[in-house]
Design an enzyme around this catalytic site. Structure first.
Site, PDB file in Angstrom:
ATOM      1  N   THR A  54      19.497  -0.412  86.129  1.00  0.00           N
ATOM      2  CA  THR A  54      20.852  -0.517  85.597  1.00  0.00           C
ATOM      3  C   THR A  54      21.683   0.623  86.191  1.00  0.00           C
ATOM      4  O   THR A  54      21.218   1.361  87.056  1.00  0.00           O
ATOM      5  CB  THR A  54      20.816  -0.414  84.055  1.00  0.00           C
ATOM      6  OG1 THR A  54      20.121   0.795  83.722  1.00  0.00           O
ATOM      7  CG2 THR A  54      20.075  -1.587  83.449  1.00  0.00           C
ATOM      8  N   GLU A  55      22.898   0.755  85.711  1.00  0.00           N
ATOM      9  CA  GLU A  55      23.771   1.834  86.177  1.00  0.00           C
ATOM     10  C   GLU A  55      23.184   3.202  85.823  1.00  0.00           C
ATOM     11  O   GLU A  55      22.354   3.297  84.921  1.00  0.00           O
ATOM     12  CB  GLU A  55      25.158   1.709  85.516  1.00  0.00           C
ATOM     13  CG  GLU A  55      25.835   0.389  85.776  1.00  0.00           C
ATOM     14  CD  GLU A  55      25.938   0.115  87.244  1.00  0.00           C
ATOM     15  OE1 GLU A  55      26.844   0.670  87.870  1.00  0.00           O
ATOM     16  OE2 GLU A  55      25.120  -0.657  87.791  1.00  0.00           O
ATOM     17  N   ASP A  71      15.362  -1.640  91.076  1.00  0.00           N
ATOM     18  CA  ASP A  71      16.312  -2.609  90.543  1.00  0.00           C
ATOM     19  C   ASP A  71      16.722  -2.095  89.170  1.00  0.00           C
ATOM     20  O   ASP A  71      16.304  -2.592  88.136  1.00  0.00           O
ATOM     21  CB  ASP A  71      15.629  -3.973  90.449  1.00  0.00           C
ATOM     22  CG  ASP A  71      16.522  -5.031  89.812  1.00  0.00           C
ATOM     23  OD1 ASP A  71      17.715  -4.765  89.603  1.00  0.00           O
ATOM     24  OD2 ASP A  71      16.004  -6.122  89.530  1.00  0.00           O
ATOM     25  N   GLU A 125       8.866  -2.088  84.176  1.00  0.00           N
ATOM     26  CA  GLU A 125      10.141  -2.197  83.451  1.00  0.00           C
ATOM     27  C   GLU A 125      10.007  -1.412  82.152  1.00  0.00           C
ATOM     28  O   GLU A 125       9.039  -1.597  81.409  1.00  0.00           O
ATOM     29  CB  GLU A 125      10.446  -3.677  83.181  1.00  0.00           C
ATOM     30  CG  GLU A 125      11.460  -3.966  82.089  1.00  0.00           C
ATOM     31  CD  GLU A 125      12.879  -3.499  82.425  1.00  0.00           C
ATOM     32  OE1 GLU A 125      13.397  -3.897  83.482  1.00  0.00           O
ATOM     33  OE2 GLU A 125      13.456  -2.743  81.599  1.00  0.00           O
ATOM     34  N   ASP A 180      14.068  -8.894  84.570  1.00  0.00           N
ATOM     35  CA  ASP A 180      14.395 -10.329  84.585  1.00  0.00           C
ATOM     36  C   ASP A 180      13.496 -11.100  85.537  1.00  0.00           C
ATOM     37  O   ASP A 180      13.442 -12.325  85.485  1.00  0.00           O
ATOM     38  CB  ASP A 180      15.875 -10.540  84.933  1.00  0.00           C
ATOM     39  CG  ASP A 180      16.266  -9.894  86.242  1.00  0.00           C
ATOM     40  OD1 ASP A 180      15.669 -10.235  87.287  1.00  0.00           O
ATOM     41  OD2 ASP A 180      17.173  -9.038  86.245  1.00  0.00           O
TER      42      ASP A 180
END
Lengths: 276, 276
Positions: free
Chosen positions: A157-158, A155, A106, A86
């Site tokens: 996600t879970e 950074d 990413e 993001d």
């Protein structure tokens, strides 16, 4: 009533937000991606049914991932962000004048694409000339890097789906190798109310690799429990020894030099997770 | 799916919790009272559709209301709790050996009755011999008191319904009169994400009456936004000047002597609410 998006943060508890409309929805190669326009939080990025970021409260997470390690380091020049498509962490990294290069790795290019389209106040920084964006596997990128970065931020996600490797001891060892000799890394490590075991495990794993390992917290209303943890591993620099004059005057909404110190004071039940 | 309780914390956002069963439900003289057995949070007290306390996370609120002012005062003996019929603040107050008497003034006797029945780990302390329980109007009780208390805690519901008088400038003036010459008071003052104007107003009102006025925070997952504020008014003692040796070894799950100091470090957007 209209449409509401509900995230089940545990089997028995969740948050629910009024949705004005869905802006985009697709199954990418890695995860389910949804962009929602919500009435309370502005535009909201949802991955695999979990809130990743919202226009209203994103500043907390992004500032706290970036500024705590960047001010702990005396002169960060080369910075890597793993995940974070993001662009919010990158935006905060660029507020530091010492930073010459910020690389974003990413895995899911769709996250970048739709963040640029629907979260421009967050993702706009990805166009900066100091930024290099790579659509690649963060784990592999780290494995190929050696003594390269001053600060690395994870950074992710879970620890389910595409990010599962990013919570492994081997990954932290790779990060240590990818960092320069006085490098620092920070990872988001979920919340102590529902994921205590994860925090305990990550702390223990990071501590085996980094001489200085510390957990800090921030309040993020749209994340489970609202109490978020970050785990920092540092080779040399102690975040609690930063001198007042190190703090530059940067524009923030959450972070302050007082918060830099106070965020390491853990509630007792969280502190207990960092004991052997 | 079963039954879920949803609290709309704003018009557009809320929390939702799985309910195993309703233990009690009635319209008292003052409010709608519900006691729910939830799957995530244990038994939960709900007043006028707002979560007041749960067995799982109650310790945060109760410890932070009680210990911050009690350790700020050098020798608190006579303590008043306004509201707080669940007994949680009183339980924490009694951990301080200096306290000789703790008075609870709760307007709604039904809250006390059903807390004793369904929240015994919280309300059990109300049976202690140092405690006097009065079912009475807190505003009127304060108005009748003069130079009587060392510490007063206002553990109220939101500023709607029965608690509306407890957020008025006249009330804070009454509290100042009811306190001894070096007295301290603390009130819960809601959250900065959805109720910024309230915090700004209370801070401004308290500051006109108390020489030392400070806001501190704690993370409470079942309260709106998870970031809760407390406003302290003190006639003499500064909470940030408490010496290390003042802290007794009491049994807590959230409060520590580090948290005592760190909780006053406010996120920038919260700190901005306390500026003129």
């Amino acid at each position: 009533m209209g449409t509401w998006f509900t995230e089940k943060q545990t089997d028995h508890f969740g948050i629910t937000a009024k949705v004005n409309r869905s802006l985009h929805s697709e199954k990418t190669d890695f995860q389910d991606l949804e962009m929602l326009e919500t009435a309370e939080w502005g535009n909201m990025l949802v991955l695999d049914d979990m809130v990743m970021t919202t226009e209203k409260d994103e500043f907390v997470y992004h500032e706290m991932v970036a500024h705590v390690p960047l001010f702990t380091h005396p002169n960060p020049k080369n910075v890597l962000v793993v995940g974070g498509g993001d662009g919010g962490v990158i935006r905060e990294v660029l507020k530091h004048e010492s930073v010459e290069k910020a690389t974003l790795v990413e895995i899911d290019g769709k996250v970048i694409e739709y963040s640029k389209k629907y979260l421009p106040s967050i993702a706009g920084a990805l166009e900066d000339e100091r930024v290099e964006v790579k659509v690649d596997d963060g784990f592999m990128h780290i494995a190929k890097s050696e003594s390269e970065y001053d600060v690395i931020m994870v950074d992710s996600t879970e620890p389910v789906g595409p990010a599962v490797n990013l919570f492994s001891k081997g990954f932290y060892e790779g990060i240590a190798k990818a960092l320069k000799e006085d490098g620092i890394f920070v990872a988001q490590t979920d919340n102590p109310w529902f994921k205590a075991d994860l925090i305990r495990q990550v702390y223990s794993d990071v501590k085996e690799t980094f001489p200085i390992t510390k957990v800090y917290t921030a309040n993020i209303p749209t994340y489970p429990s609202g109490l978020w943890t970050f785990t920092m591993g540092s080779k040399v620099h102690d975040p609690l020894q930063v001198k007042e004059e190190r703090f530059e005057d940067i524009d923030t909404k959450y972070f302050t030099d007082e918060i830099h110190h106070a965020c390491f004071a853990l509630p007792k039940f969280v502190k207990d997770l960092t004991k052997e």
